[in-house]
Each structure stands twice: as C-alpha cells, then as structure tokens.
Design an enzyme around this catalytic site. Structure first.
Site, PDB file in Angstrom:
ATOM      1  N   CYS A 146     -18.568 -25.376 -18.912  1.00  0.00           N
ATOM      2  CA  CYS A 146     -18.388 -26.798 -19.223  1.00  0.00           C
ATOM      3  C   CYS A 146     -18.464 -27.642 -17.953  1.00  0.00           C
ATOM      4  O   CYS A 146     -17.475 -27.769 -17.225  1.00  0.00           O
ATOM      5  CB  CYS A 146     -17.063 -27.021 -19.947  1.00  0.00           C
ATOM      6  SG  CYS A 146     -16.785 -28.740 -20.365  1.00  0.00           S
ATOM      7  N   CYS A 171     -16.100 -30.622 -17.884  1.00  0.00           N
ATOM      8  CA  CYS A 171     -14.692 -30.275 -17.596  1.00  0.00           C
ATOM      9  C   CYS A 171     -14.500 -29.961 -16.110  1.00  0.00           C
ATOM     10  O   CYS A 171     -13.517 -30.378 -15.505  1.00  0.00           O
ATOM     11  CB  CYS A 171     -14.239 -29.030 -18.366  1.00  0.00           C
ATOM     12  SG  CYS A 171     -14.813 -28.910 -20.053  1.00  0.00           S
ATOM     13  N   ASP A 172     -15.401 -29.193 -15.532  1.00  0.00           N
ATOM     14  CA  ASP A 172     -15.127 -28.575 -14.228  1.00  0.00           C
ATOM     15  C   ASP A 172     -16.013 -29.050 -13.078  1.00  0.00           C
ATOM     16  O   ASP A 172     -15.742 -28.704 -11.931  1.00  0.00           O
ATOM     17  CB  ASP A 172     -15.247 -27.045 -14.364  1.00  0.00           C
ATOM     18  CG  ASP A 172     -14.247 -26.490 -15.372  1.00  0.00           C
ATOM     19  OD1 ASP A 172     -13.121 -27.024 -15.430  1.00  0.00           O
ATOM     20  OD2 ASP A 172     -14.574 -25.547 -16.104  1.00  0.00           O
TER      21      ASP A 172
END
Ligand code: NDP
Length: 313
Positions: free
Chosen positions: A138, A141-142
C-alpha cells in the site's frame, strides 16, 4: 451445549473499518447486530504500521491499535462481536442463512457483508520476511515513510501506475518493474508514468529477491529478454499486482464483476438481493481506504435499517 441455530436481526460478516462502522450504527439503531470477525480480526489494517491519513488522529496511530478502538467502540454501543468465519450462505429467501465455522447456523433478517480484500503477493521468501520493514502492498499507507528515498514498485495495472505516480511525488526515484513488454494500465495512466521525470520503467523484468537483513536495502531483478540479473539499492519495495476480494462464499448468489467484487447499486450498499448489503473493500476496487470503507459501512447499516423499517421488522 452451544445453540447450533440462532435468529438475528442484523448479521455483519467481517471486522475491518466497514464491518465495525456498520456495527456501531446498527447497534445505535437498536438492530442488535451480531458481528463475526473472520479469519483476520481487524482486517488489513492489522498488518500495516502507522496510519496517518485517518481523520481524527492528529498524531497518527498504529493500524492494529486503531482497529482495537473500532472494536471497543462497536462493543460499547452494544454490538455482539464474536470470533468465527462465515463458511457458507443460502440467500434463496429471507430470512437468510449463514453458516459459521461450518457448524453454527445464523438466520438473519439482514446481512451486511464486509469481508474485505486481500493484497496479492509475489510469494518470495524475502518479501514475507521483510513485510512491514520496507515491503508493503500500500503506497498510499506507507510511501510517506520513504520521503526522499529510492523505492521500487512491482506491477503494471492502474493501481501500480497510480501508486508509482503517488510515490514519485515524494521519493527521489521510483523503479517500476513490469513483467511483460507492455503495461495493462489505461493509456492515460501509462502516459503519466512515462512523463514523470523520476520513474524508471524496467520492461520484461521480474524481482528475484528483496535484499536486506532487517530492512529493505535493495532488490535483485531478472530481465527475461536479455537474461541479465542485477541488483538495485532501495529503501522500500511496494507490491501492486492486484487484490483479491474475499467473496468466494457469495458466488452464485450475488452479482459480481469478473474479478469477484460484489456489485452494489450506485450510491447505495444494496446488492441484487434485498436485505443483503455490501460495504468496504469487498465491493470497492478503486478507493480501498480505511475512511472510505468506514463510510460505506455506515451506509450499509442505514440501508439495512431502512429495509427493516420498510418490512415492518
Ligand atoms: P490488475 O489486475 O489490473 O493488474 C495487475 C498487474 O500486476 C498487471 O500488470 C499484472 O501483469 C501484474 N502482475 C500480476 N502478477 C504479477 C507477478 N506475479 N509479478 C509481476 N507482475 C504481476 O490490478 P490493479 O489492482 O492494477 O487493478 C484492478 C482493477 O481496478 C482494474 O480494473 C483497474 O483498472 C481498476 N483500477 C482503477 C483505478 C482508477 O480508475 N483510478 C485505480 C486502480 C485500479 P500482467 O499485465 O502481465 O498480467
């Protein structure tokens, strides 16, 4: 002896942001929801690290902690949260039948499906060993944790293209691995990727190994046309080769697209069977965010409440 058959007003299957949000709303509407958590209580967020883009947490929060908050809030509102996996359904007629762990039968007036999706992985040993230590599925997300660093992304669909562009805005360079001589992504996304100044595309190239002991330090790649193998230093390795919706047990009952995502009527959570609703990633292949899943869980509870009122239940 445990009761093998139980009648419930509202059954929620799955325990990510969609399921718990549906449970909060359904409990507050006095629908006495029963929620089965499934194989991975808390869902995909329990395998991420810090979440910085969920509103309401100004300092960010660890994914697993956030899901404990969701669960506690749903329990405080009165949702009945249980361990157990839905293994079979019969949606022939209302009330609907759902079997849990192949033995217990729940007979439900309404069913909210929030079973989520799972990221597909390459299956490399180094990929699973370094998961959470620079390996991620992701970018949204990261990616932020690798600001100014060199990163890789594997995949050539719209998701990979979108995530490569996202990463290119914060990372110094994005190495994109495409296993064939062309990309599956839409033409416009391909053009954008090609025009970004800091995305290097490696055609006909597959990763052989993610390098690093405690964290990602590079990758070994193989070009299947030139037959050359080379190492590229990196700080993160993103995999974007598609997701698999967790919808197998609903096949044959609910309308789905060719990839298995449950189809809902636009602007609602309604499936093709009245009284059965779908929320979160099992019906969303585009946004896939905790906040959008939570929003759709709210929609499902409200749709279920309206359905019960319409039926006089
Ligand atoms: P796709 O299935 O479309 O693409 C997966 C990609 O991963 C393909 O390029 C595939 O390669 C590659 N791949 C698969 N397995 C491997 C492997 N083992 N090693 C290397 N590469 C691999 O998935 P997406 O998640 O990209 O998209 C899913 C759907 O969602 C699509 O319909 C897409 O259009 C849609 N979508 C739309 C968006 C939008 O409109 N904004 C945004 C994101 C997704 P190959 O091509 O060789 O099979």
């Amino acid at each position: 002896m445990e009761n093998k058959e139980e009648r419930v007003h509202c059954l929620i299957i799955g325990s990510g942001p969609a399921g718990y949000t549906a449970a909060i709303y359904a409990a507050r509407a006095n629908m006495k929801p029963v929620l089965y958590q499934g194989i991975q209580p808390g869902g995909q967020l329990t395998i991420t690290t810090e979440v910085e883009n969920y509103p309401g947490y100004p300092d960010g929060i660890q994914g697993p902690d956030m899901m404990i908050h969701f669960e506690k809030q749903a329990a405080r509102m009165g949702a009945d949260i249980r361990y157990g996996l839905a293994t079979k359904v019969d949606f022939m007629e209302a009330p609907y039948k759902v079997w849990i762990d192949e033995e217990k039968l729940i007979i439900a007036d309404t069913v909210i499906i929030s079973t989520g999706a799972s990221a597909k992985w390459l299956g490399l040993e180094s990929e699973s060993r370094l998961n959470g230590y620079g390996v991620s599925a992701c970018a949204v997300c990261d990616g932020f944790f690798f600001k100014g660093k060199e990163v890789a992304i594997v995949g050539a669909g719209d998701t990979a293209a979108e995530e490569a562009l996202y990463l290119s805005k914060m990372c110094s360079r994005v190495h994109m691995l495409v296993r064939r001589g062309e990309m599956r992504a839409s033409k416009i996304m391909q053009e954008r990727v090609k025009q970004a100044g800091n995305i290097t595309i490696y055609w006909n190239t597959a990763p052989v190994e993610v390098l690093g002991d405690k964290k990602v330090e590079g990758m070994r790649v193989h070009n299947n046309v030139t037959n050359e193998t080379s190492d590229i230093p990196l700080s993160a390795f993103f995999v974007a080769i598609g997701h698999q919706p967790n919808s197998d047990i609903f096949k044959g009952w609910l309308e789905m697209d060719e990839a298995g995502y449950i189809l809902t009527q636009p602007g609602t959570s309604r499936t093709n069977i009245e009284g059965v609703f779908a929320a979160g990633d099992v019906q969303d292949k585009i946004y896939r965010q905790a906040v959008t899943a939570a929003g759709s869980g709210c929609m499902a509870a409200l749709d279920a409440e309206r359905y019960l009122a319409m039926k006089g239940m």
